[in-house]
Scaffold this motif. Sequence first.
Motif, PDB file in Angstrom:
ATOM      1  N   TYR A  22      41.398  38.370   8.629  1.00  0.00           N
ATOM      2  CA  TYR A  22      40.040  38.409   8.102  1.00  0.00           C
ATOM      3  C   TYR A  22      39.878  37.466   6.911  1.00  0.00           C
ATOM      4  O   TYR A  22      38.796  36.907   6.687  1.00  0.00           O
ATOM      5  CB  TYR A  22      39.666  39.833   7.694  1.00  0.00           C
ATOM      6  CG  TYR A  22      38.206  40.029   7.375  1.00  0.00           C
ATOM      7  CD1 TYR A  22      37.315  40.477   8.335  1.00  0.00           C
ATOM      8  CD2 TYR A  22      37.708  39.756   6.095  1.00  0.00           C
ATOM      9  CE1 TYR A  22      35.970  40.651   8.053  1.00  0.00           C
ATOM     10  CE2 TYR A  22      36.366  39.926   5.795  1.00  0.00           C
ATOM     11  CZ  TYR A  22      35.501  40.371   6.774  1.00  0.00           C
ATOM     12  OH  TYR A  22      34.167  40.531   6.494  1.00  0.00           O
ATOM     13  N   ALA A  23      40.932  37.250   6.151  1.00  0.00           N
ATOM     14  CA  ALA A  23      40.859  36.388   4.968  1.00  0.00           C
ATOM     15  C   ALA A  23      40.490  34.957   5.322  1.00  0.00           C
ATOM     16  O   ALA A  23      39.960  34.221   4.486  1.00  0.00           O
ATOM     17  CB  ALA A  23      42.194  36.409   4.218  1.00  0.00           C
ATOM     18  N   THR A  24      40.753  34.546   6.549  1.00  0.00           N
ATOM     19  CA  THR A  24      40.456  33.184   6.982  1.00  0.00           C
ATOM     20  C   THR A  24      39.428  33.121   8.105  1.00  0.00           C
ATOM     21  O   THR A  24      38.935  32.038   8.422  1.00  0.00           O
ATOM     22  CB  THR A  24      41.745  32.479   7.450  1.00  0.00           C
ATOM     23  OG1 THR A  24      42.394  33.293   8.445  1.00  0.00           O
ATOM     24  CG2 THR A  24      42.701  32.275   6.275  1.00  0.00           C
ATOM     25  N   HIS A  25      39.084  34.255   8.690  1.00  0.00           N
ATOM     26  CA  HIS A  25      38.174  34.270   9.839  1.00  0.00           C
ATOM     27  C   HIS A  25      36.985  35.224   9.678  1.00  0.00           C
ATOM     28  O   HIS A  25      36.119  35.264  10.546  1.00  0.00           O
ATOM     29  CB  HIS A  25      38.935  34.665  11.111  1.00  0.00           C
ATOM     30  CG  HIS A  25      39.936  33.660  11.574  1.00  0.00           C
ATOM     31  ND1 HIS A  25      41.149  33.471  10.937  1.00  0.00           N
ATOM     32  CD2 HIS A  25      39.917  32.778  12.610  1.00  0.00           C
ATOM     33  CE1 HIS A  25      41.838  32.523  11.566  1.00  0.00           C
ATOM     34  NE2 HIS A  25      41.110  32.091  12.571  1.00  0.00           N
ATOM     35  N   GLY A  26      36.929  35.985   8.608  1.00  0.00           N
ATOM     36  CA  GLY A  26      35.896  37.006   8.470  1.00  0.00           C
ATOM     37  C   GLY A  26      34.482  36.470   8.466  1.00  0.00           C
ATOM     38  O   GLY A  26      33.540  37.191   8.814  1.00  0.00           O
ATOM     39  N   HIS A  27      34.321  35.197   8.098  1.00  0.00           N
ATOM     40  CA  HIS A  27      32.976  34.611   8.048  1.00  0.00           C
ATOM     41  C   HIS A  27      32.358  34.464   9.436  1.00  0.00           C
ATOM     42  O   HIS A  27      31.156  34.232   9.558  1.00  0.00           O
ATOM     43  CB  HIS A  27      33.027  33.235   7.362  1.00  0.00           C
ATOM     44  CG  HIS A  27      33.926  32.256   8.047  1.00  0.00           C
ATOM     45  ND1 HIS A  27      35.301  32.328   7.942  1.00  0.00           N
ATOM     46  CD2 HIS A  27      33.661  31.198   8.859  1.00  0.00           C
ATOM     47  CE1 HIS A  27      35.849  31.344   8.650  1.00  0.00           C
ATOM     48  NE2 HIS A  27      34.869  30.648   9.215  1.00  0.00           N
ATOM     49  N   GLY A  28      33.162  34.602  10.488  1.00  0.00           N
ATOM     50  CA  GLY A  28      32.599  34.537  11.839  1.00  0.00           C
ATOM     51  C   GLY A  28      31.527  35.596  12.044  1.00  0.00           C
ATOM     52  O   GLY A  28      30.486  35.340  12.652  1.00  0.00           O
ATOM     53  N   GLU A  29      31.762  36.781  11.549  1.00  0.00           N
ATOM     54  CA  GLU A  29      30.772  37.868  11.534  1.00  0.00           C
ATOM     55  C   GLU A  29      31.344  38.926  10.601  1.00  0.00           C
ATOM     56  O   GLU A  29      32.222  39.695  10.988  1.00  0.00           O
ATOM     57  CB  GLU A  29      30.528  38.436  12.933  1.00  0.00           C
ATOM     58  CG  GLU A  29      29.089  38.873  13.204  1.00  0.00           C
ATOM     59  CD  GLU A  29      28.599  39.992  12.285  1.00  0.00           C
ATOM     60  OE1 GLU A  29      29.442  40.774  11.772  1.00  0.00           O
ATOM     61  OE2 GLU A  29      27.383  40.100  12.091  1.00  0.00           O
TER      62      GLU A  29
END
Length: 341
Positions: free
Chosen positions: A224-231
Motif C-alpha cells: 500500500y505504501a507504493t500502490h495505495g494511490h490506485g484507490e
Amino acid sequence: MDTTGTYDEALTRLHTTGPERLGRLTNHAPMAVEALAARGQAPAVHRWLDVYAAKLEEFPSAHARVTDANWTEALGDPRRAADWIAHFERLLSERAWRDVLAQWWPRLLPGMYGGSTHPVIRVGHAVRGLLEDDGSAPRLTELAHGLGYWAARHHLAPDAVPLPGAVSAAAALDSVPPLRVRDGGFPDRLARVTHLPAWAVAPGSPEEARAKLAELVRAAVRRYATHGHGEETMLVHASTAPNAVLRTLPALPRALWVPSLHAAWTASAAVTAMYAPDEPIAYRSRGAASLSPDEVFERAAAHGDEHVVKFADTALDVGGEQALSSALYAVEISEPLKAAP
C-alpha cells in the motif's frame, strides 16, 4: 483490548442499526470501534460514533425466518439480513460460539467476496473481541450480526484461470494482471477478474497455511505504501480481508486453515487486480521510523476515516517501518471523517 466496557457499550448502541445503508454501503462502525478499543483508544469510541452516526440506518425489517431446512435458499439474499442475524442469534444462544463458527465458516467462506469483503472483516473483528472476552453478550450478538451479514451478502468469486505463480506473496501480488476495464462497482469489477496467479497452492500443513496467510497480509500492507494511490479506500481490503481471516484462525479447527488461505488469497489478489494503479510511486518512510506504533495509530484515530482506522489496525499487526509508512500514507491520501453539516 479495552477493559472499561466501552467496546461493549458501543456494540449495544450499534445493534439497533443495520449492517448497511442506502442498500449497498457497509456499516463500518462495529469494526472501527473494535479497532479503536483494541488499540488503546477507548476514550475516543463514543466521540467517533457521534460523528459516524449520520452514516447509520435503522435495523432492517424481517422478511422470512431462516431455518435449518431453508438456509441454502436464503444464502446471498440481502433482503434477508435481519432474518440471517436472528438465525445466528438463536444458534449462539444454544451452542458455544466456536462450534457455530466452525460449522458455518466453510459454508460462508466461498462467498466472502460479497459486500466488498466487509462481512468477513466484521467477523474477524468480532472474533478478536470474543477471544478477549467470550462471556460478553454484546460480543456474541456482534458475531451474530457479522455472520448474518456475511450470509445475506454471500457472493462467489468467478473461477479464475490460474497463471504461473511466484515464490513470495509480494511477488505474486506484483504479478496480478490489472483489469483492462476499471469502471463500475465492486461486483462488476469482480466479475471481470478471470486470471490470477496460483500462489496459495497446496501448503503442506495448517501451520504452513497460517504462515503463508501472515506473509500475504504483510505483503499487502507494505504494498500500500507504493500502490495505495490506485484507490485509497478499496485497496486497503487487499490486506484487511486476509487479516480478518488470519485473526479468526485461532478460533477455527485446523482443518479449515488451508481453505481459508485459498479464499483469502483470492480476495487479496482480486482487489489488487481491480484497483491497483498503473504505476507505483517511490517508497518513502513518511517519518515512520521516528514514530511508535501507538503514535501512528493515534494519527489514524484522529483522522477518523473508518477504512484508515481499520487499515492502521492491520498495519500494527504486521509491524515494521514499511507497514507503519503504509498506514501514514493512508492517512495522507484519504478523506478524514467529518461531522454532518
